[in-house]
Design an enzyme around this catalytic site. Structure first.
Site, PDB file in Angstrom:
ATOM      1  N   GLY A  43      -0.526   4.788   0.560  1.00 25.18           N
ATOM      2  CA  GLY A  43      -1.978   4.672   0.436  1.00 25.18           C
ATOM      3  C   GLY A  43      -2.618   5.305  -0.794  1.00 25.18           C
ATOM      4  O   GLY A  43      -3.831   5.486  -0.817  1.00 25.18           O
ATOM      5  N   GLY A  44      -1.826   5.594  -1.826  1.00 21.80           N
ATOM      6  CA  GLY A  44      -2.409   6.197  -3.038  1.00 21.80           C
ATOM      7  C   GLY A  44      -3.608   5.397  -3.556  1.00 21.80           C
ATOM      8  O   GLY A  44      -4.697   5.939  -3.759  1.00 21.80           O
ATOM      9  N   ASP A  61       2.234  -2.885   4.284  1.00 21.84           N
ATOM     10  CA  ASP A  61       3.509  -2.600   3.629  1.00 21.84           C
ATOM     11  C   ASP A  61       4.610  -3.063   4.577  1.00 21.84           C
ATOM     12  O   ASP A  61       4.361  -3.288   5.757  1.00 21.84           O
ATOM     13  CB  ASP A  61       3.665  -1.102   3.327  1.00 21.84           C
ATOM     14  CG  ASP A  61       4.606  -0.832   2.155  1.00 21.84           C
ATOM     15  OD1 ASP A  61       4.113  -0.525   1.061  1.00 21.84           O
ATOM     16  OD2 ASP A  61       5.836  -0.942   2.332  1.00 21.84           O
ATOM     17  N   CYS A 111       4.321  -0.244 -12.106  1.00 14.10           N
ATOM     18  CA  CYS A 111       4.512   0.922 -12.974  1.00 14.10           C
ATOM     19  C   CYS A 111       5.780   0.692 -13.789  1.00 14.10           C
ATOM     20  O   CYS A 111       6.577   1.589 -13.996  1.00 14.10           O
ATOM     21  CB  CYS A 111       4.537   2.228 -12.187  1.00 14.10           C
ATOM     22  SG  CYS A 111       5.786   2.285 -10.907  1.00 14.10           S
ATOM     23  N   ASP A 161       0.351  -4.129  -5.710  1.00 18.12           N
ATOM     24  CA  ASP A 161       0.939  -3.028  -6.485  1.00 18.12           C
ATOM     25  C   ASP A 161       2.445  -3.128  -6.231  1.00 18.12           C
ATOM     26  O   ASP A 161       2.986  -2.447  -5.365  1.00 18.12           O
ATOM     27  CB  ASP A 161       0.360  -1.698  -5.973  1.00 18.12           C
ATOM     28  CG  ASP A 161       0.798  -0.515  -6.806  1.00 18.12           C
ATOM     29  OD1 ASP A 161       1.214  -0.724  -7.954  1.00 18.12           O
ATOM     30  OD2 ASP A 161       0.725   0.621  -6.305  1.00 18.12           O
ATOM     31  N   ALA A 184       0.804  -1.231   0.000  1.00 19.79           N
ATOM     32  CA  ALA A 184       0.000   0.000   0.000  1.00 19.79           C
ATOM     33  C   ALA A 184       0.830   1.272   0.000  1.00 19.79           C
ATOM     34  O   ALA A 184       0.337   2.334  -0.374  1.00 19.79           O
ATOM     35  CB  ALA A 184      -0.934   0.001   1.214  1.00 19.79           C
TER      36      ALA A 184
HETATM   37  C1  LIG Z   1       4.717   0.648  -6.111  1.00 18.67           C
HETATM   38  S1  LIG Z   1       4.912   0.935  -4.424  1.00 18.67           S
HETATM   39  C2  LIG Z   1       3.259   1.045  -3.855  1.00 18.67           C
HETATM   40  C3  LIG Z   1       2.554   2.326  -4.169  1.00 18.67           C
HETATM   41  C4  LIG Z   1       1.181   2.441  -3.534  1.00 18.67           C
HETATM   42  N1  LIG Z   1       0.363   1.271  -3.734  1.00 18.67           N
HETATM   43  C5  LIG Z   1       0.434   3.662  -4.077  1.00 18.67           C
HETATM   44  O1  LIG Z   1      -0.498   3.511  -4.851  1.00 18.67           O
HETATM   45  O2  LIG Z   1       0.826   4.766  -3.694  1.00 18.67           O
HETATM   46  C6  LIG Z   1       5.405  -0.619  -3.848  1.00 18.67           C
HETATM   47  C7  LIG Z   1       5.391  -0.781  -2.356  1.00 18.67           C
HETATM   48  O3  LIG Z   1       5.739  -2.128  -2.048  1.00 18.67           O
HETATM   49  C8  LIG Z   1       6.336  -2.133  -0.781  1.00 18.67           C
HETATM   50  N2  LIG Z   1       7.009  -3.438  -0.596  1.00 18.67           N
HETATM   51  C9  LIG Z   1       8.289  -3.781  -0.886  1.00 18.67           C
HETATM   52  N3  LIG Z   1       8.505  -5.064  -0.552  1.00 18.67           N
HETATM   53  C10 LIG Z   1       7.351  -5.537  -0.031  1.00 18.67           C
HETATM   54  C11 LIG Z   1       6.947  -6.791   0.519  1.00 18.67           C
HETATM   55  N4  LIG Z   1       7.794  -7.818   0.575  1.00 18.67           N
HETATM   56  N5  LIG Z   1       5.684  -6.924   0.956  1.00 18.67           N
HETATM   57  C12 LIG Z   1       4.806  -5.894   0.883  1.00 18.67           C
HETATM   58  N6  LIG Z   1       5.130  -4.669   0.393  1.00 18.67           N
HETATM   59  C13 LIG Z   1       6.387  -4.506  -0.055  1.00 18.67           C
HETATM   60  C14 LIG Z   1       7.241  -0.932  -0.817  1.00 18.67           C
HETATM   61  O4  LIG Z   1       7.578  -0.490   0.477  1.00 18.67           O
HETATM   62  C15 LIG Z   1       6.386   0.081  -1.585  1.00 18.67           C
HETATM   63  O5  LIG Z   1       5.699   0.933  -0.715  1.00 18.67           O
END
Ligand SMILES: C[S@@+](CC[C@H](N)C(=O)[O-])C[C@H]1O[C@@H](n2cnc3c(N)ncnc32)[C@H](O)[C@@H]1O
Length: 438
Positions: free
Chosen positions: A248-249, A268, A367, A314, A245
């Site tokens: 939280g976007g 997260d 992305c 995501d 998350a």
């Molecule tokens: C693309 S970003 C998410 C952006 C968010 N969903 C938004 O819409 O703003 C990916 C996220 O995955 C998290 N992440 C990295 N490894 C992870 C794991 N093993 N389990 C869960 N989240 C993880 C990162 O900390 C990061 O915040």
């Protein structure tokens, strides 16, 4: 600030970015401006524009200096960016050393090197393709695998300055009301072509100072991100897990589609990011979200196996789809990063898959523009987890624009769709798997 003082600020910021090569430039810029609160909004935007122009043309600027021995400093890069953008040598020279806030006068080495660039264009057919299109050499075969003969057009679109997209918060008002409220504050927004919730503004505008933003009526979110949430098709009676998350976007948009009902868990592994969601949730008036920090050895997931109607993954990714916004990311990305991300994404998919209830859906999004992180990653997952199947175009939510629905899983690109680059697909869990609770 005078134009010379702005240039001086831009050179200082470029030095700060160069001194922190593994840190994203926007994080360095935020810290830089936080320490210099005396720089007002307009000057901040002007300084950032100079810096981002340099970051966006990094390889081409260096190519123009390939005969020059010694360091290519932020002073040279920013002056060259102005010259190759059409400024005359006299005008550029006049910005150095003219007032007490200006950068010091050009040295004779700098003057000679810059004089040679007068009248030249930033891009040249003589530049190798990876230089002209501003990507690292090693990634070319991977990009070709993804884009084939669309490579040039796709990469050119990624060199353009990004648009600024907003999403209306339907919990607080309609899109029409939001557009009107923004117009009242001289911010001209147009409805987006694909997302029913989106509004697009030109360039960098001071949106966060607008009342509509402070009241939670609008949120900054790329149209591509909004379409990922549409694909999730979360309903008010659902239990939803936003597995990665961040701040939280997408959680906010999911809560909106659920009309603030049902239940969302935003997870997260990054505590600070998750904390960043608190203020945003409050501003948006969202109260169906629980946050959970994932830590290794945590029994949390085990206890909730097979219990969510929707799980959004995501995933952390190369971010290649956001290169318009984060041009410095092109310079930082390495082959090892991609290899590590592929392993991480597969692990996250496997963990998240166990949390979906039979008949429920997992939505995988990145992305990234790279097939390896997207369709190839998913094909491998579906081989490992035969209890999952990919939704066909016809089964995709009807709320999605027809052109995306038809594609089934969709890959958005700035060139084809005018959004950041995004990939999304939806998979249904068709049966129980015995090892869920292990
Ligand atoms: C693309 S970003 C998410 C952006 C968010 N969903 C938004 O819409 O703003 C990916 C996220 O995955 C998290 N992440 C990295 N490894 C992870 C794991 N093993 N389990 C869960 N989240 C993880 C990162 O900390 C990061 O915040």
């Amino acid at each position: 600030m005078t134009p010379a003082a702005r240039l001086s600020g831009a050179i200082d910021l470029l030095c700060a970015i160069q001194n922190a090569p593994r840190r994203p430039a926007d994080a360095t810029a935020n810290a830089f401006f936080r320490e210099r609160r005396y720089i007002g909004g307009g000057d901040r935007r002007a300084i950032s524009a100079i810096v981002w122009d340099v970051l966006r043309s990094w390889r081409r600027l260096h190519w123009h200096f390939s005969d020059l021995s010694g360091a290519i400093s932020p002073r040279l890069l920013s002056a060259a960016s102005l010259l190759l953008g059409g400024e005359s040598m006299d005008n550029v020279r006049a910005l150095f050393g003219t007032d007490r806030y200006a950068p010091s006068p050009l040295t004779s080495r700098e003057d000679i090197a810059l004089k040679k660039l007068e009248g030249r264009s930033l891009s040249s057919p003589k530049q190798p393709r990876a230089v002209r299109l501003e990507y690292p050499d090693w990634i070319e075969p991977i990009l070709l695998e993804t884009f084939g003969d669309r490579l040039e057009a796709e990469m050119l679109a990624l060199l353009e300055a990004p648009t600024l997209d907003l999403r209306v918060n339907l919990l607080k008002g309609t899109r029409e009301a939001a557009i009107k409220a923004l117009r009242n504050e001289s911010l001209k927004a147009e409805p987006t072509a694909l997302s029913p919730w989106g509004m697009r503004l030109d360039g960098r505008q001071p949106v966060t100072a607008a009342q509509a933003f402070r009241d939670g009526l609008v949120e900054i979110q790329d149209e591509g991100s909004q379409l990922v949430v549409l694909a999730a098709d979360a309903k008010s009676e659902h239990r939803v897990l936003d597995y990665c998350a961040g701040a939280g976007g997408k959680t906010l948009a999911l809560a909106m589609t659920m009309d603030n009902r049902g239940h969302i868990v935003a997870c997260d592994v990054h505590e600070k990011r998750l904390e960043g969601a608190v203020k945003r949730l409050r501003r948006a008036g969202v109260h169906n979200v629980e946050r959970h920090l994932l830590i290794s050895g945590d029994k949390w997931a085990k206890r909730r196996a097979g219990s969510f109607d929707r799980v959004l993954v995501d995933a952390p990714c190369s971010g290649t789809g956001t290169w318009r916004r984060n041009p410095d990311a092109r310079l930082r990305l390495t082959q090892t990063d991609i290899e590590e991300l592929l392993v991480k994404q597969a692990e996250i998919l496997d963990r998240a898959a166990s949390l979906v209830k039979p008949g429920g859906r997992m939505i995988y999004a990145t992305c990234s523009l790279l097939a390896q992180e997207n369709a190839v990653q998913i094909a491998a997952f579906l081989k490992r987890r035969t209890d999952y199947r990919l939704l066909t175009g016809e089964e995709m939510p009807e709320t999605l624009p027809e052109k995306l629905r038809q594609r089934g899983s969709f890959a958005l690109t700035p060139h084809q769709d005018g959004t950041d680059g995004f990939f999304a697909c939806v998979m249904e869990r068709v049966a129980e798997k015995k090892d869920d609770a292990t």
